[in-house]
Design an enzyme around this catalytic site. Structure first.
Site, mmCIF file in Angstrom:
data_model
loop_
_atom_site.group_PDB
_atom_site.id
_atom_site.type_symbol
_atom_site.label_atom_id
_atom_site.label_comp_id
_atom_site.label_asym_id
_atom_site.label_seq_id
_atom_site.Cartn_x
_atom_site.Cartn_y
_atom_site.Cartn_z
ATOM 1 N N PHE A 16 -90.330 -40.647 -3.346
ATOM 2 C CA PHE A 16 -90.685 -39.306 -3.797
ATOM 3 C C PHE A 16 -91.261 -38.482 -2.620
ATOM 4 C CE2 PHE A 16 -93.558 -36.517 -6.411
ATOM 5 C CZ PHE A 16 -92.529 -35.805 -7.018
ATOM 6 N N SER A 17 -91.451 -39.160 -1.476
ATOM 7 C CA SER A 17 -92.120 -38.519 -0.336
ATOM 8 C C SER A 17 -91.453 -37.238 0.160
ATOM 9 C CB SER A 17 -92.268 -39.519 0.817
ATOM 10 O OG SER A 17 -93.127 -40.546 0.411
ATOM 11 N N LYS A 66 -94.786 -51.812 7.380
ATOM 12 C CA LYS A 66 -96.136 -51.319 7.693
ATOM 13 C C LYS A 66 -96.834 -52.149 8.780
ATOM 14 C CE LYS A 66 -97.006 -48.975 3.349
ATOM 15 N NZ LYS A 66 -97.920 -48.672 2.274
ATOM 16 N N ASN A 87 -99.220 -46.738 7.794
ATOM 17 C CA ASN A 87 -98.285 -46.008 6.921
ATOM 18 C C ASN A 87 -97.950 -44.632 7.493
ATOM 19 O OD1 ASN A 87 -100.592 -44.469 6.287
ATOM 20 N ND2 ASN A 87 -99.791 -44.036 4.242
ATOM 21 N N ASP A 102 -103.266 -44.835 3.207
ATOM 22 C CA ASP A 102 -103.268 -45.453 1.869
ATOM 23 C C ASP A 102 -104.710 -45.641 1.381
ATOM 24 O OD1 ASP A 102 -100.492 -45.694 1.683
ATOM 25 O OD2 ASP A 102 -100.480 -47.630 2.679
ATOM 26 N N GLY A 126 -103.300 -59.223 -7.461
ATOM 27 C CA GLY A 126 -102.326 -59.155 -6.378
ATOM 28 C C GLY A 126 -102.974 -59.317 -5.021
ATOM 29 N N GLY A 128 -100.768 -58.773 -2.022
ATOM 30 C CA GLY A 128 -99.717 -58.354 -1.079
ATOM 31 C C GLY A 128 -100.142 -57.112 -0.308
ATOM 32 N N ALA A 130 -99.982 -53.869 -0.979
ATOM 33 C CA ALA A 130 -100.701 -52.814 -1.697
ATOM 34 C C ALA A 130 -102.191 -53.144 -1.834
ATOM 35 C CB ALA A 130 -100.070 -52.601 -3.067
ATOM 36 N N GLY A 233 -100.630 -44.694 -10.417
ATOM 37 C CA GLY A 233 -100.712 -44.528 -8.964
ATOM 38 C C GLY A 233 -100.225 -43.198 -8.409
HETATM 39 P P1 ATR Z 1 -96.448 -54.809 -2.015
HETATM 40 O O1 ATR Z 1 -96.312 -54.443 -0.570
HETATM 41 O O2 ATR Z 1 -95.803 -53.832 -2.956
HETATM 42 O O3 ATR Z 1 -97.849 -55.168 -2.400
HETATM 43 P P2 ATR Z 1 -95.837 -57.611 -1.790
HETATM 44 O O4 ATR Z 1 -96.580 -57.650 -0.496
HETATM 45 O O5 ATR Z 1 -94.543 -58.354 -1.901
HETATM 46 O O6 ATR Z 1 -95.513 -56.121 -2.209
HETATM 47 O O7 ATR Z 1 -96.836 -58.106 -2.940
HETATM 48 C C1 ATR Z 1 -96.450 -58.200 -4.272
HETATM 49 C C2 ATR Z 1 -97.620 -58.725 -5.080
HETATM 50 O O8 ATR Z 1 -97.224 -58.758 -6.463
HETATM 51 C C3 ATR Z 1 -98.041 -60.141 -4.716
HETATM 52 O O9 ATR Z 1 -99.419 -60.299 -4.953
HETATM 53 C C4 ATR Z 1 -97.204 -60.964 -5.714
HETATM 54 O O10 ATR Z 1 -97.710 -62.243 -5.982
HETATM 55 P P3 ATR Z 1 -97.358 -63.504 -5.000
HETATM 56 O O11 ATR Z 1 -98.276 -63.354 -3.824
HETATM 57 O O12 ATR Z 1 -97.624 -64.687 -5.814
HETATM 58 O O13 ATR Z 1 -95.908 -63.333 -4.633
HETATM 59 C C5 ATR Z 1 -97.317 -60.096 -6.950
HETATM 60 N N1 ATR Z 1 -96.234 -60.360 -7.901
HETATM 61 C C6 ATR Z 1 -94.928 -60.029 -7.768
HETATM 62 N N2 ATR Z 1 -94.230 -60.403 -8.857
HETATM 63 C C7 ATR Z 1 -95.127 -60.984 -9.711
HETATM 64 C C8 ATR Z 1 -95.032 -61.576 -11.009
HETATM 65 N N3 ATR Z 1 -93.865 -61.662 -11.665
HETATM 66 N N4 ATR Z 1 -96.152 -62.078 -11.577
HETATM 67 C C9 ATR Z 1 -97.337 -61.994 -10.941
HETATM 68 N N5 ATR Z 1 -97.493 -61.445 -9.703
HETATM 69 C C10 ATR Z 1 -96.410 -60.945 -9.094
#
Ligand code: ATR
Length: 267
Positions: A16-17, A66, A87, A102, A126, A128, A130, A233
């Site tokens: 959407f940026s 990133k 970012n 971010d 999570g 990852g 984000a 978000g």
């Molecule tokens: P982003 O950059 O969008 O944060 P990412 O770095 O791939 O993407 O991180 C995705 C996050 O969503 C991770 O915490 C992931 O959990 P894992 O570390 O176990 O992979 C979590 N995630 C993705 N799919 C999931 C699911 N079906 N159930 C629970 N957590 C999920």
């Protein structure tokens, strides 16, 4: 002067940026444009060279680059350095400066919705990319307790190394019957509209999702009938863009959230 702006990532077909930044250019009376570069890793060098050759001023960086772009930066600002993620690239006479807006976006998402994590019981779902934007905010607005839950426990280690206060780590299945004031979803679960899993925890004040589509995301839909704040978000997305735009142009944007809401949800 024409301001050449853009974004690199993969995939970019739903970004959407360009809408946000072209609107910022228009409302700031600036001449320029914002282009998408959907790039594979092996083409990253070439694309960065194109940015230099065509006198780009600013480029946003999204998933999965990133961290990859850090090697092209001659300097990182304090926030990008802190969470080891960039970012926003700013092309200057002194080389490429890497920023991270971010964190500002996350801060503004909470602030504009009247949420403060100070002395609250906070759960982050999570670990990852984000999730990284959450850490600097929580270090300043310190919760009374901070729990990070992730599907893969080992992945929390890296995130924890960025947080120098105490945080509790647990798996998603351990959350049943736990109580939190504020829960932040930074997983990608629900990003394609798939249902969110109810892990059985209770929320007293606010459910915050980094995903912004649909307006009531899969995670937020679990709490629709409860008397708590539901925040998606979109404001984080708009404010991180305003932060990047400010770095590139010096313009302070007061984003018109109603306008962006109607653009994203009423089309
Ligand atoms: P982003 O950059 O969008 O944060 P990412 O770095 O791939 O993407 O991180 C995705 C996050 O969503 C991770 O915490 C992931 O959990 P894992 O570390 O176990 O992979 C979590 N995630 C993705 N799919 C999931 C699911 N079906 N159930 C629970 N957590 C999920």
């Amino acid at each position: 002067m024409y301001l050449n702006l853009g974004i690199i990532g993969n995939p970019l077909n739903h970004t959407f940026s360009p809408f946000i930044h072209n609107y910022f250019l228009y409302t700031s009376n600036l001449c320029g444009g914002y282009t998408c570069y959907d790039t594979t890793l092996d083409k990253l060098d070439d694309v960065i060279n194109i940015f230099k050759e065509y006198n780009f001023i600013g480029v946003n960086v999204t998933v999965p680059y990133k961290q990859e772009v850090i090697k092209y930066c001659s300097r990182l600002d304090i926030t990008a350095k802190e969470i080891e993620a960039v970012n926003t690239l700013h092309f200057t006479e002194n080389g490429i400066i890497g920023h991270n807006t971010d964190i500002f976006g996350f801060h503004m998402m909470l602030e504009s919705n009247g949420i403060n994590t100070q002395n609250k019981r906070v759960l982050l779902l999570g670990a990852g990319g984000a999730s990284r934007a959450v850490i600097p905010y929580l270090r300043i607005n310190t919760p009374s307790s901070f729990v990070i839950a992730n599907r893969t426990i080992e992945k929390v280690e890296e995130l924890l190394s960025l947080y120098d206060n105490n945080a509790e780590v647990c798996s998603l299945s351990d959350l049943k019957d736990e109580k939190f004031d504020i829960v932040i979803n930074a997983t990608s679960l629900g990003v394609k509209g798939e249902p969110f899993i109810d892990y059985g925890f209770h929320i007293k004040e606010a459910a915050v999702d980094m995903i912004y589509k649909p307006q009531v995301t899969s995670f937020l839909s679990l709490y629709c009938n409860q008397d708590i704040k539901l925040v998606n978000g979109l404001s984080m997305l708009i404010y991180q863009a305003a932060g990047s735009f400010n770095i590139w142009t010096g313009k302070d944007i007061e984003p018109d959230m109603q306008y962006f809401k109607s653009l994203v949800y009423n089309k």
